[in-house]
Design an enzyme around this catalytic site. Sequence first.
Site, PDB file in Angstrom:
ATOM      1  N   ASP A 246       0.862  -1.197   0.000  1.00  0.00           N
ATOM      2  CA  ASP A 246       0.000   0.000   0.000  1.00  0.00           C
ATOM      3  C   ASP A 246       0.891   1.238   0.000  1.00  0.00           C
ATOM      4  O   ASP A 246       2.095   1.143   0.203  1.00  0.00           O
ATOM      5  CB  ASP A 246      -0.870   0.016   1.267  1.00  0.00           C
ATOM      6  CG  ASP A 246      -0.014  -0.127   2.521  1.00  0.00           C
ATOM      7  OD1 ASP A 246       0.198  -1.269   2.955  1.00  0.00           O
ATOM      8  OD2 ASP A 246       0.494   0.895   3.031  1.00  0.00           O
ATOM      9  N   ASP A 248       0.731   3.641   2.250  1.00  0.00           N
ATOM     10  CA  ASP A 248       0.585   4.219   3.575  1.00  0.00           C
ATOM     11  C   ASP A 248      -0.465   5.344   3.499  1.00  0.00           C
ATOM     12  O   ASP A 248      -1.508   5.130   2.882  1.00  0.00           O
ATOM     13  CB  ASP A 248       1.950   4.684   4.121  1.00  0.00           C
ATOM     14  CG  ASP A 248       1.926   4.819   5.637  1.00  0.00           C
ATOM     15  OD1 ASP A 248       1.296   3.968   6.289  1.00  0.00           O
ATOM     16  OD2 ASP A 248       2.521   5.768   6.166  1.00  0.00           O
TER      17      ASP A 248
END
Length: 333
Positions: A246, A248
């Site tokens: 991802d 973040d």
Amino acid sequence: MSVHREKVELSSLPHTFDGPVPLAIIGGTGLYDLPNLKPIARLTVSTPWGFPSAPITISQTEKGDHVAFLARHGSHHDLLPSDVPSRANIAALKKIGVKAIIAFSAVGSLQQEIKPRDFVVPTQIIDRTKGIRPATFFEKGFVAHAMFGEPFDLKLNKIVTDAIPLLGFLEGFDTDATPVLHSKEHTNKGEDLTVVCMEGPQFSTRAESRIYRSWGGSVINMSVLPEAKLAREAEIAYQMICMSTDYDSWNESEEPVTVETVVGNLKANSANATRVAATLVDVISEELRTGAAGLSKDLEGTMKYAVSTSPHGVKKELLEKMHYLFPGYWPLN
Ligand SMILES: CSC[C@H]1O[C@H](OP(=O)(O)O)[C@H](O)[C@@H]1O
Ligand SMILES: Nc1ncnc2[nH]cnc12
């Protein structure tokens, strides 16, 4: 690479194993076993620091090498990052003879060019844990200080970053479909790749995520510490392999990280992670068998001379505890 297709009932495996087990894989989120290898024993190891996260599975490769596997958060992922018993994990691996550890971790990306599903082999760490995790084997009454300027093992780092590209699917060209391997040597122009370790379990705020970027963070997780510190104290060569799941929360053009995103990307890429693990098991086992790269040799004996306390003043129980990790280093009074 060993191909093991029969499903073995782990609970039916022997609970003891006598041979040397020089290599261990620590599996993180999404990696709970090594499906390509043949499991031959499952050990419950009691250490002076308690029990590891899960029983340790010993597998055998086609060439007859042995490798240990330990699920960091437990076989059913029931341990929070702050509750992982890292001292017991590392002590148990040391006890069964492990000289090198490859640790897998799901991480958030702090840099645009590290996209979800890319692999990152970090060379540096920033500690953002909160001091609530026991982070040393030493204690009041027996003081020692390990070197940590290079938190990962440089020889292991080289073996890993040279071996993974041979798989041919992490080729360093960037399309949405192709995961890239990011390494200091091959893709980062000799610049360190830094993993920030936060306490969690909540993910970072956007402001925190931006600070970590300004500090030069490449990726973020909740797992590399104290694992890497304890491996260093135990004189075990340690390298983490991060899989980006991802962006973040710094990247406003992306949805902030959720467990759903993390797990989705991990599932999509689990075949790649398994292939990386299997290749590394073969390459590193060979290195350890032949001693070609002198893996872990630089670390051997370092803690013997890292102690500040005079061993003559140390309580017998404490010395006995230390002898679990370092048999014969200091005379028992
Ligand atoms: C499930 S997302 C957060 C979780 O994922 C990473 O775990 P691991 O390093 O064991 O793969 C991260 O460090 C957090 O613990
Ligand atoms: N964004 C993130 N922050 C911390 N740990 C993670 N593990 C996976 N993604 C993460």
